[in-house]
Write a protein that holds these residues in place. Sequence first.
Motif, PDB file in Angstrom:
ATOM      1  N   HIS A 269       0.754  -1.237   0.054  1.00 38.87           N
ATOM      2  CA  HIS A 269      -0.070   0.076   0.046  1.00 38.87           C
ATOM      3  C   HIS A 269       0.747   1.208  -0.046  1.00 38.87           C
ATOM      4  N   LYS A 270       2.110   0.954   0.577  1.00 39.11           N
ATOM      5  CA  LYS A 270       2.830   2.286   0.326  1.00 39.11           C
ATOM      6  C   LYS A 270       3.329   2.821  -1.042  1.00 39.11           C
ATOM      7  N   SER A 271       3.578   1.628  -1.731  1.00 35.87           N
ATOM      8  CA  SER A 271       3.711   1.835  -3.208  1.00 35.87           C
ATOM      9  C   SER A 271       4.198   0.343  -3.789  1.00 35.87           C
ATOM     10  N   LEU A 272       3.893   0.519  -5.162  1.00 38.96           N
ATOM     11  CA  LEU A 272       4.110  -0.951  -5.583  1.00 38.96           C
ATOM     12  C   LEU A 272       5.784  -1.124  -5.763  1.00 38.96           C
ATOM     13  N   ASP A 273       6.510   0.112  -5.741  1.00 34.59           N
ATOM     14  CA  ASP A 273       8.003  -0.253  -5.802  1.00 34.59           C
ATOM     15  C   ASP A 273       8.452  -0.880  -4.403  1.00 34.59           C
ATOM     16  N   GLN A 274       7.540  -0.411  -3.570  1.00 36.41           N
ATOM     17  CA  GLN A 274       8.127  -1.046  -2.103  1.00 36.41           C
ATOM     18  C   GLN A 274       7.967  -2.823  -1.938  1.00 36.41           C
TER      19      GLN A 274
END
Length: 629
Positions: A269-274
């Motif tokens: 949820h923080k970012s797909l990169d994460q």
Amino acid sequence: MRFRSQIAMNVRRISCVFVITSWITFSLYYYDTIYGAIKPTIEILISANKDLTFEEILTYNGTEDDLIKTPGCYIPNYGITLKFREAKIIKHFCGTRAVFIEKISEEYLLINIDDTINEYSKGNDYNCCYQFVTPALVEGITDHRKIRYSPCAPFENQTKIELLEEIIVVKCTTKLKVVYEDAYIFVKKLKREEYDDLNHEKPWNVLILGMDTMSRARLISSMPKTAQLLRNHHWLDFRAYQKVGYNTFPNVMALLTGRNQSQVHTECHKSLDQCNDIMLWSYFKKAGYYTASGEDFLRLPDTFTRYDGFKNAPTDHYMRPFFLTGENSIGNLVCTKKRPSAHHLLDYALDFTNTYKNDKFFGMFWFNSFSHNLNNVPELIDSDLAKFFETIHTNGILNKTFILFLSDHGLRYGEMRVPYESYYEERLPMLYLWVPNNLRRRYEMFKNLLVNQSRLVTPYDMYVTLLNILEIGNNTEKTSNACPNCVSIINELSRNRTCSDAHVHEKWCSCHPLTKATNDAAIKNALDAAIDDIYDIVKNIKTKNCMQCADLKLKDVLRAHSYKASNATIFVLAFQMTPGDVSYEASVEHRGDNFTVLDTTQTISVYNTRGNCVLNPVHRAYCICVKRC
Ligand SMILES: *[C@@H]1O[C@H](CO)[C@@H](O)[C@H](O)[C@H]1NC(C)=O
Ligand SMILES: *[C@@H]1O[C@H](CO)[C@@H](O)[C@H](O)[C@H]1NC(C)=O
Ligand SMILES: *[C@@H]1O[C@H](CO)[C@@H](O)[C@H](O)[C@H]1NC(C)=O
Ligand SMILES: *[C@@H]1O[C@H](CO)[C@@H](O)[C@H](O)[C@H]1NC(C)=O
Ligand SMILES: *[C@@H]1O[C@H](CO)[C@@H](O)[C@H](O)[C@H]1NC(C)=O
Ligand SMILES: *[C@@H]1O[C@H](CO)[C@@H](O)[C@H](O)[C@H]1NC(C)=O
Ligand SMILES: *[C@@H]1O[C@H](CO)[C@@H](O)[C@H](O)[C@H]1NC(C)=O
Ligand SMILES: *[C@@H]1O[C@H](CO)[C@@H](O)[C@H](O)[C@H]1NC(C)=O
Ligand SMILES: CC(=O)N[C@H]1CO[C@H](CO)[C@@H](O)[C@@H]1O
């Protein structure tokens, strides 16, 4: 070895040793010439083994009443009676290409200007130039969600240019205006130092081609050429590939991460990169594979746009910046300049496999634009896709490449959801598998795959299978977080397997026959429960200022079916509410005196534009917006 070929070594198995040995001899002899290694298996096993279950599986011909029939899962062959209606073809032409760019080596491209350019320039003098396109730099940091262009360099007919960046756009102008624009993408080969730290006995490549909203039944009905080609070339056909979530994201993420929706949300949820580290392609990349991914029709709110999309390229090669050069909807098509977006995707996938055919690769390409929306027409890409597979069958990658041709779910909404068969249609995406020639020769593994075509299989299983493929020869065990007991389909899958064993929620489970419900009193109670449940959703919807959701009333019951579960009856009801005429399908469990709605009731109507006043888009399907002040 990791493939659990030690499975129950029963008496029959031992008596089969002779059969197996002769099978290997036989199949090597006839290999590739007659039946691509499947037919000899069938004949020998049936004549010598007398394993009737096995016979039944291998001779399945599509006219049977069931898709699969095991103690744990019966799925009717719903495609026999469901008639597919696709959109009318209105316009299917992106334009005529006049500037062609060809890869003449790993480093160089040749530009050819065709005479049709004169139709664009109307005989006037013109000049052409090209630009390389790369991800944008935002405050010095690369951002793949935006793009930038190099200065426009002039070219003439037959100019040779260096392949400096993967994406190229060209434009030609007369004195007055731009008369021609086009876009191209090529794989620019990366050179990595050889490293082989994994002690692989043999690396297998993986190519995943996903086509959105494509059940097996829809493929057979709407893309007959592709379906026939896969059959002719003996691709395996997993008839009971069962989705595990509502729409694209949960199902694709289940395949790529082995996690369910709440677990994905926690990690991503923080970012797909994460959460890129938990995607399958990252495991392959760490093992020295070259990786690629791509998806067309970027405007869809679906696949990888969640959580703001990838800022960094998730794979070595990443197509998103290419489609950012501009996609247009024209008639039934989605075009990137002069060609359909999906054609660019197919060419790139082929370029990728050719570029790395002597290395190891993992590629995943997702096609939305010929099947996602109701005005898309799968038939329009049928010939091209068949041609693509035909090419794959001659370009020398099949000895060591697993190819998955699969989908996320079937048709979820529209008038096709009115017939009761659509209950299965929605839940059963296609899964076709090319098993590398070199693995077909390994009897135990291949036999399991053959058998498992008629077993319940989910994206969680495929996640484990792909990790298994990576690690053939390595001794690590990987499992799916969402389904810890799921095993690779190269291993044994039990005939007794139920949806609950496979961690498929009852709401999505296809493993049962539906019968027309007849108990009017029970239907009424189930319907009341479903409608009350929708009222509960509506009550809690937050809307824009001065708007509210209208009070809904039942307008019509479209269908009412039921099936038996342990000590309960499950009602599957489709009904329409007014105002707005939005339809829903609910599953309601009747146990004792209780009627309980299973999971969230979802709409089966097309996109409800009258719900646009809601703050959270997932509520759109439950709200008919009216002015409050
Ligand atoms: C398909 O198989 C069934 C038996 O399972 C058989 O009765 C039928 O004739 C077969 N049909 C075709 C077209 O081969
Ligand atoms: C470009 O060169 C090719 C090959 O020489 C030729 O066939 C074609 O007509 C040329 N295009 C134009 C626009 O002159
Ligand atoms: C595939 O494998 C077979 C058998 O080992 C071999 O004869 C053939 O040349 C291979 N094809 C390619 C393209 O490597
Ligand atoms: C293979 O096994 C080794 C040691 O067991 C491990 O370090 C390595 O990460 C494994 N490879 C993969 C791709 O997981
Ligand atoms: C996801 O999987 C975990 C572990 O199996 C389970 O506890 C949880 O309930 C699942 N969540 C959903 C939404 O299915
Ligand atoms: C499947 O179920 C049957 C009947 O309940 C049982 O006899 C059999 O042992 C089970 N097989 C497996 C592999 O669990
Ligand atoms: C079904 O009901 C019977 C009798 O009430 C009970 O013994 C059994 O445990 C129940 N089974 C399930 C799966 O709930
Ligand atoms: C019905 O619901 C009540 C209240 O939630 C619960 O106590 C009861 O056990 C339920 N009965 C059955 C058969 O599930
Ligand atoms: C999941 C599943 O059904 N696996 C099966 C795969 O094939 C082997 C070989 O017949 C079976 O033993 C497994 O049960």
